[in-house]
Design a protein around this motif. Structure first.
Motif, PDB file in Angstrom:
ATOM      1  N   TYR A  52      -5.191   2.738  -7.758  1.00 43.81           N
ATOM      2  CA  TYR A  52      -4.040   3.594  -7.490  1.00 43.81           C
ATOM      3  C   TYR A  52      -4.284   4.413  -6.227  1.00 43.81           C
ATOM      4  CZ  TYR A  52      -3.226   2.454 -12.368  1.00 43.81           C
ATOM      5  OH  TYR A  52      -3.055   1.763 -13.541  1.00 43.81           O
ATOM      6  N   THR A  53      -3.195   4.808  -5.589  1.00 38.83           N
ATOM      7  CA  THR A  53      -3.238   5.719  -4.454  1.00 38.83           C
ATOM      8  C   THR A  53      -2.313   6.889  -4.735  1.00 38.83           C
ATOM      9  OG1 THR A  53      -3.625   3.897  -2.893  1.00 38.83           O
ATOM     10  CG2 THR A  53      -2.814   5.985  -1.981  1.00 38.83           C
ATOM     11  N   ALA A  55      -0.518   9.504  -2.816  1.00 36.34           N
ATOM     12  CA  ALA A  55      -0.142   9.823  -1.437  1.00 36.34           C
ATOM     13  C   ALA A  55       0.429  11.235  -1.392  1.00 36.34           C
ATOM     14  CB  ALA A  55       0.886   8.819  -0.923  1.00 36.34           C
ATOM     15  N   ASN A  93      -2.020  -0.226  -6.823  1.00 36.91           N
ATOM     16  CA  ASN A  93      -2.522  -1.205  -5.867  1.00 36.91           C
ATOM     17  C   ASN A  93      -2.717  -2.544  -6.571  1.00 36.91           C
ATOM     18  OD1 ASN A  93      -2.811   0.992  -4.037  1.00 36.91           O
ATOM     19  ND2 ASN A  93      -4.829   1.423  -4.904  1.00 36.91           N
ATOM     20  N   TRP A  99       0.331  -5.028  -3.212  1.00 37.30           N
ATOM     21  CA  TRP A  99       0.685  -4.014  -4.197  1.00 37.30           C
ATOM     22  C   TRP A  99       1.943  -4.451  -4.942  1.00 37.30           C
ATOM     23  CZ3 TRP A  99       1.344  -3.597   1.032  1.00 37.30           C
ATOM     24  CH2 TRP A  99       2.655  -3.436   1.492  1.00 37.30           C
ATOM     25  N   ASP A 190     -13.575   8.504  -0.264  1.00 37.82           N
ATOM     26  CA  ASP A 190     -12.460   8.310  -1.196  1.00 37.82           C
ATOM     27  C   ASP A 190     -11.145   8.862  -0.651  1.00 37.82           C
ATOM     28  OD1 ASP A 190     -14.586   7.563  -2.852  1.00 37.82           O
ATOM     29  OD2 ASP A 190     -14.639   9.500  -3.880  1.00 37.82           O
ATOM     30  N   ARG A 205      -4.260  10.347   1.527  1.00 40.53           N
ATOM     31  CA  ARG A 205      -4.094   9.301   0.522  1.00 40.53           C
ATOM     32  C   ARG A 205      -5.384   9.178  -0.278  1.00 40.53           C
ATOM     33  NH1 ARG A 205      -0.186   5.015   3.811  1.00 40.53           N
ATOM     34  NH2 ARG A 205       1.562   6.494   3.916  1.00 40.53           N
ATOM     35  N   CYS A 207      -7.778   7.806  -3.139  1.00 36.31           N
ATOM     36  CA  CYS A 207      -7.980   6.469  -3.690  1.00 36.31           C
ATOM     37  C   CYS A 207      -8.647   6.538  -5.058  1.00 36.31           C
ATOM     38  CB  CYS A 207      -8.833   5.640  -2.728  1.00 36.31           C
ATOM     39  SG  CYS A 207      -8.076   5.459  -1.083  1.00 36.31           S
ATOM     40  N   CYS A 217     -11.883   4.241  -0.406  1.00 34.19           N
ATOM     41  CA  CYS A 217     -10.665   3.605   0.091  1.00 34.19           C
ATOM     42  C   CYS A 217     -11.016   2.334   0.865  1.00 34.19           C
ATOM     43  CB  CYS A 217      -9.918   4.546   1.033  1.00 34.19           C
ATOM     44  SG  CYS A 217      -9.379   6.107   0.301  1.00 34.19           S
ATOM     45  N   ARG A 221      -6.190   1.777   3.584  1.00 33.15           N
ATOM     46  CA  ARG A 221      -5.827   3.118   3.133  1.00 33.15           C
ATOM     47  C   ARG A 221      -6.659   4.215   3.796  1.00 33.15           C
ATOM     48  NH1 ARG A 221      -6.319   2.995  -3.150  1.00 33.15           N
ATOM     49  NH2 ARG A 221      -7.852   1.372  -2.743  1.00 33.15           N
TER      50      ARG A 221
END
Length: 236
Positions: A52-53, A55, A93, A99, A190, A205, A207, A217, A221
């Motif tokens: 997952y991200t 943001a 992701n 994605w 990260d 962002r 991670c 990341c 990313r």
């Protein structure tokens, strides 16, 4: 598998230390908020979720040239408070650089759920879009998507970005390390960044792995190299 991952996420977030409040302020709207209709603007992609991200948009830069736009009045006018980082979205992701997106759903966030998210993501259209484009690929329940986003958001500690913005010769690596120093379990690797063409910070962002624990990341990313100069707009 999906339910197990969400259970781990809740446990991790609830065990995290309390978040330090940001210096910027927000007022939750009184009463429900309408849920904007969202039109799909890309293909449906259903696939295995590998991480997952989270943001996070830097509001002073986002609002720099939008403070008089009606659509962004809540975030940018100052009437609802001043915002620093806000949640752009929690994105699943897929394998590699892919994605999932626009997974079929007939459910939408309720007006009350929208209102409760406004200090995290102050644009109703943004919240609605993030659910339909990204959240529906994670869970069938929009309320669960917003709750886990809120829990991850609340678990973060915020260093003084106003002070950091005044640092001479500020680099992307400085920003990453400052955030990691303030947040247990996070490493600089990260933390992804996005800067605009003028070199100003647009987004952070964060991670996560598929267990919602921080992870390094990937190149896509991570963003600018650690030694690249970055500026942070503080607003007026």
């Amino acid at each position: 598998m999906r339910g197990a991952a969400w259970g781990v996420a809740l446990a991790v977030a609830l065990l995290s230390s309390p978040a330090a409040a940001q210096a910027y302020q927000c007022r939750i709207p009184q009463g429900p908020i309408s849920v904007p209709a969202i039109e799909r603007d890309g293909p449906v992609r259903e696939m295995r979720v590998t991480g997952y991200t989270l943001a996070l948009s830097w509001s002073p830069e986002f609002c720099r040239f939008r403070d008089d736009e009606p659509r962004h009045a809540r975030q940018c006018s100052g009437r609802a408070g001043r915002f620093a980082f806000v949640v752009h979205g929690l994105w699943p992701n897929g394998p590699g650089n892919s994605w999932p997106q626009w997974c079929p759903t007939r459910r939408a966030p309720s007006p009350l759920e929208m209102a409760q998210a406004m200090c995290m993501s102050p644009d109703p259209a943004l919240v609605s879009r993030q659910w339909f484009k990204h959240g529906a690929c994670m869970t069938p329940d929009p309320g669960a998507y917003l709750r886990i986003t809120q829990i991850l958001w609340d678990s973060l500690r915020w260093p003084d970005f106003d002070r950091l913005s005044r640092q001479r010769d500020l680099t992307a690596g400085d920003i990453r390390q400052t955030f990691a120093d303030a947040n247990p379990y996070w490493e600089a690797e990260d933390v992804g960044l996005e800067v605009n063409e003028r070199g100003w910070l647009r987004e952070m962002r964060l991670c996560y792995g598929d267990d919602f624990m921080p992870q390094a990341c990937n190149r896509q990313r991570y963003g600018p190299d650690d030694d690249e100069d970055v500026r942070i707009w503080r607003g007026l």
